[in-house]
Design a protein around this motif. Structure first.
Motif, mmCIF file in Angstrom:
data_model
loop_
_atom_site.group_PDB
_atom_site.id
_atom_site.type_symbol
_atom_site.label_atom_id
_atom_site.label_comp_id
_atom_site.label_asym_id
_atom_site.label_seq_id
_atom_site.Cartn_x
_atom_site.Cartn_y
_atom_site.Cartn_z
ATOM 1 N N ALA A 30 0.863 -1.187 0.000
ATOM 2 C CA ALA A 30 0.000 0.000 0.000
ATOM 3 C C ALA A 30 0.892 1.227 0.000
ATOM 4 C CB ALA A 30 -0.914 0.002 1.216
ATOM 5 N N THR A 83 -3.236 4.102 -2.615
ATOM 6 C CA THR A 83 -3.920 3.060 -1.847
ATOM 7 C C THR A 83 -3.554 3.203 -0.365
ATOM 8 O OG1 THR A 83 -3.939 1.530 -3.717
ATOM 9 C CG2 THR A 83 -4.212 0.577 -1.518
ATOM 10 N N LYS A 103 -3.770 1.434 3.383
ATOM 11 C CA LYS A 103 -4.038 0.255 4.202
ATOM 12 C C LYS A 103 -4.528 0.727 5.572
ATOM 13 C CE LYS A 103 -0.843 -2.931 4.661
ATOM 14 N NZ LYS A 103 0.366 -3.606 5.219
ATOM 15 N N LEU A 160 -7.758 -2.511 2.250
ATOM 16 C CA LEU A 160 -7.110 -1.634 1.269
ATOM 17 C C LEU A 160 -8.177 -0.782 0.606
ATOM 18 C CD1 LEU A 160 -4.708 -4.265 -0.355
ATOM 19 C CD2 LEU A 160 -4.126 -2.522 1.363
#
Length: 633
Positions: A486, A538, A540, A593
């Motif tokens: 991520a 992205t 996490k 995610l």
């Protein structure tokens, strides 16, 4: 220390009581023509009843003009007050002395009230009646004890019938600081009990005076004969006696009456005395028995003294003392550290290396922690932060965590979800002896897993974890390729709080203990952190169920997320799934995610609406379990 609103009221009351007592003492010894025993009686009762005692003195006994005292005090209602004053001054003093001693000795409440009765009766009979009233009654000391026994028995029963349930129920009620004589509340409850006891004893004392069985108010002008006043309207309502004449008169009256001219119609009969004595005995039994239906009379001041229960919490006659201690508010007098307004928890704790072992130091203590601007909680915390510091290690590391306990009770630490030696697991009394206050304990093991975990107390768990003893434990995989990739990550630890009437209580799923504040990483929205990222990145999110009372459906706006790991275990690609909400229960962890697809401010929040308020109030669009992901184009 003032920790409840009632403390301010009590402080003001005690100041008024001191001023009232000072005035009564000054006026009695300077102006009022009354025997010394009654002077001290009014002084003691005013010390216990404050302005009420002053009111009784001014209305019933204070000479309104020179040479009018004899006429002023004649009405029966005033004579009854005088008799009750004398009763309460002696009996209540004995009761209060006994209450202090039994509290210090740690005797159970059921035994406490019995000892209080015996002490009050003994002091009232042997000292205030037979000894201090000897000149008024005449005769020898033991003769006076015999003559005073029945009137004192009736009066004491009536007074204790009122005092006992008030003292027992309030001392064992929501604020059990009332059990300990070192607290203002103890003396406030004593004063209230004396007031109720005065009220229940008054009608019986008025009857005893009317029947010539007890003295009421009197006039003593020094060189002139003392006047014992009979209530207006009674036969022979004003008869003068010197002390020796009173003695002779008492000796001839088989009912120990100090009054003259009592006709057969007004003289007390054995049937009357027996009936009144039996009735007050029933009152006493009822007053003693009633608290046993409401509170746990087996407990002592040593068991639960000082504990304060949350408003609305249900306690019964069989509620254990240990349960009360677990449910009690954090005592703000135990705070050892006050965090600054801008403090943040879950700060990474860097280890030191000792012979290849990564060493962390954790200290548990009582602190004051800000969850919102202007709103703090009393918390149990590791290293003066809520949540405790984030420990980050790598799979295969040898770690040692030194835990020092500065709490007022024992504690341990459990490493949630880890495979490790049993003696390092942490459950108190199961795998280890609890860490007592002031002691330290070292946990050492080799980390054999990776993923999102957390640590928390495992001693008095319902109390300590809900008050803040938890922290994230992030274990990176030994092989970097096993990491869930991520661009950014954020660990999100959930918690519920209960704050009422200035005090913090452990939140529990039970009556009176449900939470009214909710935090992410120790902060309530809008004080929660903002996550900043860009479109296409992205994130996490590590959801950690570090809370204790509910299941929180955690939802992210702006599109679905991929559930990539559950309880520290990375899911195979084929097992992963898309969702926009995960139910995070206590102890659970989810790694998800989330990809930023549009610019703007996107919320992460619990989908139970009450959990996104602060004490039932929305602030700037929400509260509690809510934070913002700020996505820039």
């Amino acid at each position: 220390m003032f920790i409840q609103p009632v403390d301010y009221l009590l402080f003001a009351w005690f100041i008024l009581a001191a001023l009232s007592t000072a005035y009564v003492a000054w006026d009695q010894f300077r102006n009022n023509p009354e025997p010394a025993v009654m002077k001290w009686g009014f002084i003691l009762v005013t010390l216990y009843l404050g302005p009420i005692g002053l009111l009784l003195y001014v209305l019933a006994d204070k000479e309104p003009a020179p040479n009018t005292h004899e006429e002023f005090i004649k009405p029966l209602w005033k004579q009854g007050i005088g008799s009750t004053i004398h009763c309460v001054a002696g009996d209540a003093t004995g009761i209060i002395i006994a209450a202090v001693i039994t509290a210090v000795l740690g005797l159970p409440m059921w035994l406490d009230i019995i000892i209080e009765y015996v002490a009050g009766f003994a002091l009232g009979l042997f000292i205030f009646q037979a000894l201090f009233m000897k000149n008024m009654m005449g005769g020898g000391y033991w003769e006076n004890v015999r003559k005073s026994f029945m009137p004192e028995f009736i009066s004491m029963n009536a007074m204790m019938a009122g005092m006992a349930p008030v003292m027992a129920i309030l001392m064992m009620g929501r604020d059990m600081r009332a059990m300990w004589p070192g607290e203002m509340l103890f003396w406030g409850v004593m004063a209230l009990g004396v007031g109720v006891g005065f009220a229940t004893a008054y009608p019986f004392n008025a009857w005893l005076v009317s029947k010539g069985l007890k003295h009421g108010l009197m006039t003593d002008r020094g060189d002139t004969p003392a006047e014992v006043t009979k209530p207006r309207g009674s036969p022979g309502h004003a008869v003068h006696h010197t002390h020796s004449e009173a003695s002779d008169h008492a000796a001839h009256n088989k009912h120990a009456s100090h009054q003259a001219g009592q006709s057969p119609a007004f003289a007390p009969t054995r049937a009357q005395l027996a009936t009144v004595a039996a009735f007050t005995t029933l009152m006493l039994i009822a007053g003693f028995a009633y608290p046993f239906t409401k509170v746990n009379m087996q407990l002592s001041a040593h068991d639960v003294g000082g504990a304060i229960m949350a408003p609305g919490m249900i306690m019964t006659f069989d509620t254990p003392g240990d349960a009360m201690l677990d449910m009690a508010a954090v005592d703000p007098r135990r705070i050892s550290f006050e965090a600054a307004a801008g403090s943040h928890g879950a700060r990474p704790l860097e280890p030191r290396l000792e012979g290849g072992v990564k060493v962390f130091d954790l200290t548990a203590a009582v602190i004051r922690w800000p969850i919102l601007p202007g709103e703090t909680v009393e918390a149990y915390a590791y290293n003066n932060q809520v949540p405790g510091p984030t420990l980050r290690v790598t799979e295969g590391d040898r770690v040692r965590i030194n835990v020092t306990n500065n709490l007022p009770e024992s504690t341990t630490v459990h490493w949630h979800g880890l495979i490790l030696p049993n003696e390092m697991d942490g459950p108190a009394e199961v795998t280890q002896r609890p860490i007592e206050p002031g002691e330290s304990y070292s946990y050492e093991y080799t980390v054999g897993q990776s993923g999102t975990y957390f640590y928390h107390t495992h001693d008095h768990v319902d109390r300590q974890q809900s008050l803040g003893l938890y922290g994230a434990l992030i274990i990176d995989p030994k092989n970097p390729t096993d990491e869930i990739p991520a661009d950014l990550e954020y660990t999100l630890q959930l918690q519920e709080w209960l704050k009422r009437q200035w005090l913090t209580y452990p939140a529990m799923p039970m009556e009176g203990a449900l939470p009214n504040f909710f935090t992410i990483n120790g902060k309530s929205y809008p004080a929660t952190e903002t996550i900043k990222m860009k479109v296409g990145q992205t994130l996490k999110v590590r959801f950690v169920g570090s809370h204790t009372t509910a299941i929180h459906p955690m939802h992210i706006h702006g599109g679905p997320f991929e559930v990539a790991a559950v309880d520290g275990v990375t899911l195979q690609q084929s097992a992963r799934y898309l969702a926009d909400t995960v139910n995070v229960g206590p102890g659970q962890r989810f790694d998800v995610l989330w990809r930023a697809q549009r610019p703007g401010k996107w919320l992460v929040h619990c989908h139970i609406s009450h959990h996104t308020t602060n004490n039932n109030v929305e602030v700037q669009g929400g509260g509690g379990l809510m934070l913002v992901i700020d996505v820039d184009a």
